[in-house]
Design a protein around this motif. Structure first.
Motif, PDB file in Angstrom:
ATOM      1  N   SER A 173     -41.232  10.649 -16.846  1.00  0.00           N
ATOM      2  CA  SER A 173     -40.608   9.671 -17.744  1.00  0.00           C
ATOM      3  C   SER A 173     -40.303   8.356 -17.042  1.00  0.00           C
ATOM      4  CB  SER A 173     -39.318  10.254 -18.324  1.00  0.00           C
ATOM      5  OG  SER A 173     -38.424  10.615 -17.279  1.00  0.00           O
ATOM      6  N   THR A 174     -40.968   8.103 -15.889  1.00  0.00           N
ATOM      7  CA  THR A 174     -40.633   6.921 -15.084  1.00  0.00           C
ATOM      8  C   THR A 174     -41.857   6.069 -14.764  1.00  0.00           C
ATOM      9  OG1 THR A 174     -40.779   8.303 -13.093  1.00  0.00           O
ATOM     10  CG2 THR A 174     -38.592   7.977 -14.059  1.00  0.00           C
ATOM     11  N   PRO A 175     -42.519   5.500 -15.772  1.00  0.00           N
ATOM     12  CA  PRO A 175     -43.605   4.566 -15.446  1.00  0.00           C
ATOM     13  C   PRO A 175     -43.047   3.348 -14.716  1.00  0.00           C
ATOM     14  CG  PRO A 175     -42.997   4.354 -17.744  1.00  0.00           C
ATOM     15  CD  PRO A 175     -42.235   5.537 -17.215  1.00  0.00           C
ATOM     16  N   LEU A 218     -44.725  -3.441 -14.171  1.00  0.00           N
ATOM     17  CA  LEU A 218     -44.884  -4.640 -13.364  1.00  0.00           C
ATOM     18  C   LEU A 218     -45.120  -5.841 -14.273  1.00  0.00           C
ATOM     19  CD1 LEU A 218     -47.190  -3.074 -10.635  1.00  0.00           C
ATOM     20  CD2 LEU A 218     -44.706  -3.337 -10.576  1.00  0.00           C
ATOM     21  N   ASN A 219     -45.318  -7.022 -13.679  1.00  0.00           N
ATOM     22  CA  ASN A 219     -45.451  -8.237 -14.488  1.00  0.00           C
ATOM     23  C   ASN A 219     -46.667  -8.209 -15.399  1.00  0.00           C
ATOM     24  OD1 ASN A 219     -43.138  -9.415 -13.433  1.00  0.00           O
ATOM     25  ND2 ASN A 219     -44.243 -10.386 -11.738  1.00  0.00           N
ATOM     26  N   ASP A 220     -47.746  -7.605 -14.932  1.00  0.00           N
ATOM     27  CA  ASP A 220     -48.971  -7.649 -15.716  1.00  0.00           C
ATOM     28  C   ASP A 220     -49.600  -6.287 -15.977  1.00  0.00           C
ATOM     29  OD1 ASP A 220     -49.686  -7.130 -13.137  1.00  0.00           O
ATOM     30  OD2 ASP A 220     -51.221  -8.699 -12.996  1.00  0.00           O
ATOM     31  N   GLU A 221     -48.966  -5.212 -15.504  1.00  0.00           N
ATOM     32  CA  GLU A 221     -49.523  -3.893 -15.746  1.00  0.00           C
ATOM     33  C   GLU A 221     -48.417  -2.845 -15.719  1.00  0.00           C
ATOM     34  OE1 GLU A 221     -52.352  -2.938 -12.686  1.00  0.00           O
ATOM     35  OE2 GLU A 221     -50.807  -2.276 -11.276  1.00  0.00           O
ATOM     36  N   ILE A 222     -48.757  -1.657 -16.221  1.00  0.00           N
ATOM     37  CA  ILE A 222     -47.871  -0.500 -16.157  1.00  0.00           C
ATOM     38  C   ILE A 222     -48.599   0.584 -15.370  1.00  0.00           C
ATOM     39  CG2 ILE A 222     -46.526   1.185 -17.468  1.00  0.00           C
ATOM     40  CD1 ILE A 222     -46.593  -0.691 -19.840  1.00  0.00           C
ATOM     41  N   ARG A 223     -47.893   1.199 -14.419  1.00  0.00           N
ATOM     42  CA  ARG A 223     -48.474   2.276 -13.628  1.00  0.00           C
ATOM     43  C   ARG A 223     -47.837   3.608 -14.039  1.00  0.00           C
ATOM     44  NH1 ARG A 223     -48.749   0.091  -7.365  1.00  0.00           N
ATOM     45  NH2 ARG A 223     -49.948  -1.823  -7.778  1.00  0.00           N
ATOM     46  N   PHE A 224     -48.692   4.599 -14.179  1.00  0.00           N
ATOM     47  CA  PHE A 224     -48.251   5.929 -14.560  1.00  0.00           C
ATOM     48  C   PHE A 224     -48.591   6.891 -13.420  1.00  0.00           C
ATOM     49  CE2 PHE A 224     -49.489   3.522 -18.293  1.00  0.00           C
ATOM     50  CZ  PHE A 224     -48.366   3.631 -19.105  1.00  0.00           C
ATOM     51  N   TYR A 225     -47.569   7.239 -12.634  1.00  0.00           N
ATOM     52  CA  TYR A 225     -47.770   8.174 -11.531  1.00  0.00           C
ATOM     53  C   TYR A 225     -47.680   9.607 -12.053  1.00  0.00           C
ATOM     54  CZ  TYR A 225     -47.431   4.300  -8.227  1.00  0.00           C
ATOM     55  OH  TYR A 225     -47.661   3.145  -7.527  1.00  0.00           O
ATOM     56  N   TYR A 226     -48.411  10.523 -11.417  1.00  0.00           N
ATOM     57  CA  TYR A 226     -48.422  11.901 -11.871  1.00  0.00           C
ATOM     58  C   TYR A 226     -48.850  12.811 -10.728  1.00  0.00           C
ATOM     59  CZ  TYR A 226     -53.364  10.588 -12.363  1.00  0.00           C
ATOM     60  OH  TYR A 226     -54.636  10.103 -12.130  1.00  0.00           O
ATOM     61  N   GLY A 227     -48.440  14.067 -10.817  1.00  0.00           N
ATOM     62  CA  GLY A 227     -48.937  15.081  -9.912  1.00  0.00           C
ATOM     63  C   GLY A 227     -50.129  15.773 -10.546  1.00  0.00           C
ATOM     64  N   GLY A 228     -50.967  16.395  -9.717  1.00  0.00           N
ATOM     65  CA  GLY A 228     -52.145  17.059 -10.248  1.00  0.00           C
ATOM     66  C   GLY A 228     -52.547  18.276  -9.450  1.00  0.00           C
ATOM     67  N   TYR A 229     -53.115  19.273 -10.157  1.00  0.00           N
ATOM     68  CA  TYR A 229     -53.700  20.467  -9.542  1.00  0.00           C
ATOM     69  C   TYR A 229     -55.172  20.519  -9.922  1.00  0.00           C
ATOM     70  CZ  TYR A 229     -49.039  22.777  -9.175  1.00  0.00           C
ATOM     71  OH  TYR A 229     -47.743  23.126  -8.888  1.00  0.00           O
ATOM     72  N   ASN A 230     -55.978  21.155  -9.094  1.00  0.00           N
ATOM     73  CA  ASN A 230     -57.324  21.486  -9.562  1.00  0.00           C
ATOM     74  C   ASN A 230     -57.446  22.967  -9.891  1.00  0.00           C
ATOM     75  OD1 ASN A 230     -57.521  22.732  -7.062  1.00  0.00           O
ATOM     76  ND2 ASN A 230     -59.555  21.914  -6.581  1.00  0.00           N
ATOM     77  N   SER A 231     -56.355  23.730  -9.666  1.00  0.00           N
ATOM     78  CA  SER A 231     -56.389  25.166  -9.923  1.00  0.00           C
ATOM     79  C   SER A 231     -55.870  25.525 -11.306  1.00  0.00           C
ATOM     80  CB  SER A 231     -55.554  25.895  -8.872  1.00  0.00           C
ATOM     81  OG  SER A 231     -54.208  25.460  -8.934  1.00  0.00           O
ATOM     82  N   GLY A 232     -55.537  24.546 -12.128  1.00  0.00           N
ATOM     83  CA  GLY A 232     -54.972  24.819 -13.440  1.00  0.00           C
ATOM     84  C   GLY A 232     -53.485  24.606 -13.442  1.00  0.00           C
ATOM     85  N   ALA A 233     -52.954  24.229 -14.597  1.00  0.00           N
ATOM     86  CA  ALA A 233     -51.542  23.862 -14.689  1.00  0.00           C
ATOM     87  C   ALA A 233     -50.623  25.014 -14.331  1.00  0.00           C
ATOM     88  CB  ALA A 233     -51.243  23.373 -16.102  1.00  0.00           C
ATOM     89  N   ILE A 234     -51.011  26.237 -14.725  1.00  0.00           N
ATOM     90  CA  ILE A 234     -50.153  27.378 -14.437  1.00  0.00           C
ATOM     91  C   ILE A 234     -50.323  27.827 -12.996  1.00  0.00           C
ATOM     92  CG2 ILE A 234     -49.618  29.759 -15.102  1.00  0.00           C
ATOM     93  CD1 ILE A 234     -50.514  29.057 -17.919  1.00  0.00           C
ATOM     94  N   GLY A 235     -51.552  27.684 -12.456  1.00  0.00           N
ATOM     95  CA  GLY A 235     -51.785  27.982 -11.042  1.00  0.00           C
ATOM     96  C   GLY A 235     -51.462  29.423 -10.692  1.00  0.00           C
ATOM     97  N   GLY A 236     -51.004  29.623  -9.464  1.00  0.00           N
ATOM     98  CA  GLY A 236     -50.566  30.941  -9.044  1.00  0.00           C
ATOM     99  C   GLY A 236     -51.662  31.777  -8.424  1.00  0.00           C
ATOM    100  N   GLY A 237     -51.258  32.873  -7.779  1.00  0.00           N
ATOM    101  CA  GLY A 237     -52.201  33.826  -7.218  1.00  0.00           C
ATOM    102  C   GLY A 237     -53.088  33.218  -6.154  1.00  0.00           C
TER     103      GLY A 237
END
Length: 815
Positions: free
Chosen positions: A657-659, A662-681
């Protein structure tokens, strides 16, 4: 007999109206009492209105007699349903301003014959109240009305003439000439009594919206006096060459001096016409809860038609964000970073430094449960290159320090060693918090014990003076959330929601908290500048086709005024018929920007559906709302942030919830997985596992734009039009506006802005032919006219019309 029956029927209908309609508001009759810094007491009714709210000042007698009684609240009863805040004060010679020798209208007479201007004093007090309401963020300065009954109507007319912030006035059976009242008998020719007559305010009320209702047999204040006042305002308007906006309702009323039946509803409808709804929310800047809201520029986003009266020959075009090609900007390169997920980011307003908090999952690399899922800190000068400072606050595994040695990690928060893991981390920065130790606030989920020693999953809070050194709240857990219980039926009302059962297969004591329709294990917090409270949006389990618990996640919200005590959750949005059947909302972070609520909703294609979709895949859908509770999903067909474009995030993206705006753009930071959102195992320890933090960008406010369709060829057109369209915005006041700017891309054509009056008539000097064409690309391009300036506009509201030729417009800013 027949006349008596008709009269009783009328009274009975009025009683029904009051009991069924007006008394419907009684659920919120509590009066909040306040005072201005210089001691003017006032009362508020309908304090649950959004902030800053459209405001109705109501005058009749005392604060209590006015706000507690539906009759004297008048149209405030109906306007409360539209979010109006109702305000009143003790009028002259009433309540605190009453003394035995000067009470009520007889007291007014005593003041008048001594030439003591009690009306002017009342005006000064009311203006002080308005100042205080606006300064404290309670009132929208662009949406203020006043009404009054009888003597209160007299004062309402005077105050509207005195304070131009009042946009319209409604007077119910008003006193207009004090000399006509029995209390002034013997003083009818007194010069000061005559001077106070409302007719002497006609010049100041000329051209202003004035609504008057009077019974046809009102002998107490005189039906003819109200008619004379309306005629006087009209004459003054004509003399000043201004359009007359006075409306007079003379209605049948056999009871004499009272408010005619149905007039309250008529007045409410009239006020809503003068002050179109939802303007208040749009005028609030969201970047600082203590800023001077009324002085900030107002940007009208065209992401929806909220500000549009109508448009012709146009279409709305959605614009996804652009993935930063150098992602990830933070990688999993430390022993405690087996996988990186939730994030919060801040660009410090003073230093300009990017401060970023992220969740790091370590699994079993440290035997201590508290270290299984931690919060870490990173920082950057430009938001592109981040460092992980060695903070020496918490250790990890083999780096456990000996006495006196540095703890070489960037970990800032640990878990509580509960049944499940500490999870998620949403950080809010409030530089003006009076407690320096709480200027950084974190909301996360964990397991901890209540005062009776019982363990519960729920929200937890931590506070920090610098964003690095955190102290957990001693009130944790702040609420109770569901955990486990998949497919179990909801508990009965008298049943314990906590259940323990031994899993013999795994030799494990399984614990379940069966709390239906509660929040789940993650949420993102924001400060709502409209409601002036903290709001957390997150997961909530909804129940399955058989009624079983924990079927899939929907979007829910809770709010708080102190960050510690949270409301019961509301489920406000869930997957619907247009979604694939395996769709659920993972979490749904929300931010407020330029009068609109945006949700970066995490759309999860959950495992277990044999439909060919990748299990646990997740992308981001942009959703919009104008109140934070009712959500639209117009862009569901195209991801706002696509998870598949980069390897580190092709399983799932975790927005926040914290984009960063800036003066001319908005940045959207995020975390990411390549193993799937639930992950595990094994997925987390496989050699192909990747995760990290990245970001995407969007040119400032260009979530969606309006551009012409390729061809308009309706039979009502004399000839087909190619790439030509227009957008007409709803009427707004431009009286205090110095500049109109547009956020637009007209590199392939041009945009011309003209101004119409609120009835749709063109204004000479501000037509399309007078406008200077814009042919470039700018996020804030001032619009101009040949030889004219906004200060040359006549008074009243106006409509902006944007003529588009092969061009796209995203927003309009008034400042």
């Amino acid at each position: 007999m027949m006349n008596l029956m008709k009269y009783l029927s009328t009274i009975f209908s009025l009683v029904l109206l009051v009991s069924g309609g007006l008394f419907a508001q009684e659920a919120n009759t509590a009066i909040e009492r306040l005072s201005t810094p210089d001691g003017v007491a006032y009362g508020l009714w309908n304090t649950r209105a959004l902030k800053p709210a459209p405001t109705l000042i109501i005058l009749a007698g005392t604060i209590d007699s006015t706000l507690e009684k539906p009759y004297f609240r008048q149209c405030g009863n109906e306007l409360a349903e539209h979010g109006y805040l109702c305000v009143s004060i003790d009028i002259p010679c009433h309540g605190v301003h009453s003394v035995p020798t000067r009470s009520g209208l007889a007291g007014w007479a005593q003041h008048a014959i001594h030439e003591e201007d009690f009306v002017a004093d009342n005006n000064v007090r009311l203006s002080a109240v308005l100042n205080h309401l606006i300064e404290t963020g309670r009132t929208d300065p662009n949406q203020i009305a006043v009404c009054g009954t009888s003597r209160g109507g007299f004062l309402a007319l005077h105050f509207a003439a005195h304070d131009e912030r009042v946009r319209c006035v409604a007077a119910f059976a008003p006193v207009t000439d004090l000399a006509g009242l029995s209390e002034f008998r013997g003083h009818t020719e007194h010069p000061f009594v005559k001077q106070l007559s409302a007719i002497h305010q006609a010049d100041k009320l000329a051209g202003r919206p004035v609504w008057i209702v009077i019974g046809d047999q009102d002998e107490r204040v005189g039906t003819h006096h109200a008619i004379d006042l309306a005629a006087g305002i009209t004459a003054a308007s004509r003399k000043q060459q201004r359009p007359s906006q006075v409306e007079l309702q003379v209605m049948p009323e056999p009871r004499g001096h009272t408010t005619p039946v149905g007039s309250s509803q008529k007045a409410a409808a009239w006020i809503l016409k003068q002050l179109p709804e939802s303007v208040a929310a749009d005028s609030v800047p969201d970047h600082s809860r203590n800023a001077a809201e009324s002085a900030a520029p107002r940007t009208l986003l065209l992401v929806d038609d909220h500000h549009v009266l109508y448009r012709s020959g146009t279409k709305r075009v959605f614009h996804p964000s652009t993935i930063n090609p150098t992602n990830p900007v933070i990688r999993e390169d430390q022993p405690w970073e087996m996988a990186i997920g939730w994030t919060s980011v801040l660009r410090h307003p003073e230093t300009g430094k990017f401060m970023l908090w992220y969740q790091a999952y370590a699994g079993g690399r440290d035997a201590r449960k508290s270290h299984k899922c931690v919060v870490c800190y990173a920082e950057s000068e430009d938001g592109l290159t981040f460092t992980k400072p060695v903070l020496g606050i918490h250790d990890f595994d083999g780096q456990r320090s000996e006495l006196g040695m540095i703890k070489a990690t960037n970990i800032v928060l640990l878990g509580d060693n509960g049944y499940g893991d500490r999870y998620a981390n949403s950080v809010l920065f409030e530089p003006t918090d009076p407690d320096p130790a709480k200027r950084y606030k974190m909301l996360y989920t964990d397991f901890s014990q209540d005062d009776e020693g019982h363990e519960w999953p729920g929200f937890h809070a931590a506070f920090s003076p610098d964003g690095i050194h955190w102290t957990k709240s001693d009130q944790n857990p702040l609420n109770r959330t569901a955990y486990g219980g998949r497919s179990l039926q909801p508990p009965f009302q008298d049943e314990d929601v906590y259940v323990e059962a031994m899993d013999t297969r795994k030799n494990f004591l399984r614990k379940t908290w069966k709390i239906p329709l509660s929040m789940s294990d993650a949420a993102d917090v924001m400060y709502d500048p409209i409601r002036k409270r903290y709001v957390a949006y997150g997961k909530a389990w909804i129940q399955g086709p058989d009624g079983g618990l924990a079927w899939k996640h929907a979007m829910a919200r809770v709010d708080s005024t102190d960050f510690l005590n949270w409301s019961d959750p509301q489920v406000i949005c869930s997957p619907d018929d247009l979604d694939p059947p395996n769709t659920e909302f993972h979490t749904s972070p929300v931010f407020h920007h330029n009068g609109c609520y945006f949700c970066l909703n995490q759309i999860l294609s959950a495992r277990g559906e044999a439909i060919g979709a990748k299990a646990d895949a997740m992308h981001i859908e942009l959703m919009i709302s104008r109140d934070g509770e009712h959500w639209e999903r117009p862009f569901r067909d195209t991801p706002f942030i696509a998870s598949t474009e980069q390897d580190f995030s092709n399983g799932g993206i975790f927005t926040n919830s914290t984009p960063v705006i800036l003066n001319d753009e908005i940045r959207f930071y995020y975390g990411g997985y390549n193993s799937g959102a639930i992950g595990g195992g094994a997925k987390l320890t496989d050699a192909s596992q990747q995760s990290g933090v990245g970001f995407s960008t969007l040119p400032l406010d260009r979530f969606a734009g309006i551009r012409p369709v390729a061809l308009s060829a309706q039979s009502t057109l004399k000839k087909p039009l190619e790439n030509t369209g227009q957008v007409t915005l709803k009427p707004v006041s431009l009286s205090s506006i110095q500049q109109v700017s547009i956020n637009a891309d007209a590199r392939g054509g041009e945009i011309l802005v003209e101004i119409l009056d609120e009835d749709g008539y063109r204004i000479r000097g501000f037509s399309r032919d007078d406008a200077v064409p814009f042919t470039g690309d700018s996020v804030q391009q001032p619009v101009t006219w040949k030889g004219k300036h906004l200060s040359d506009l006549p008074q009243g509201k106006h409509m902006l019309r944007l003529h588009l030729h092969n061009a796209e417009v995203f927003a309009v800013t008034l400042k």
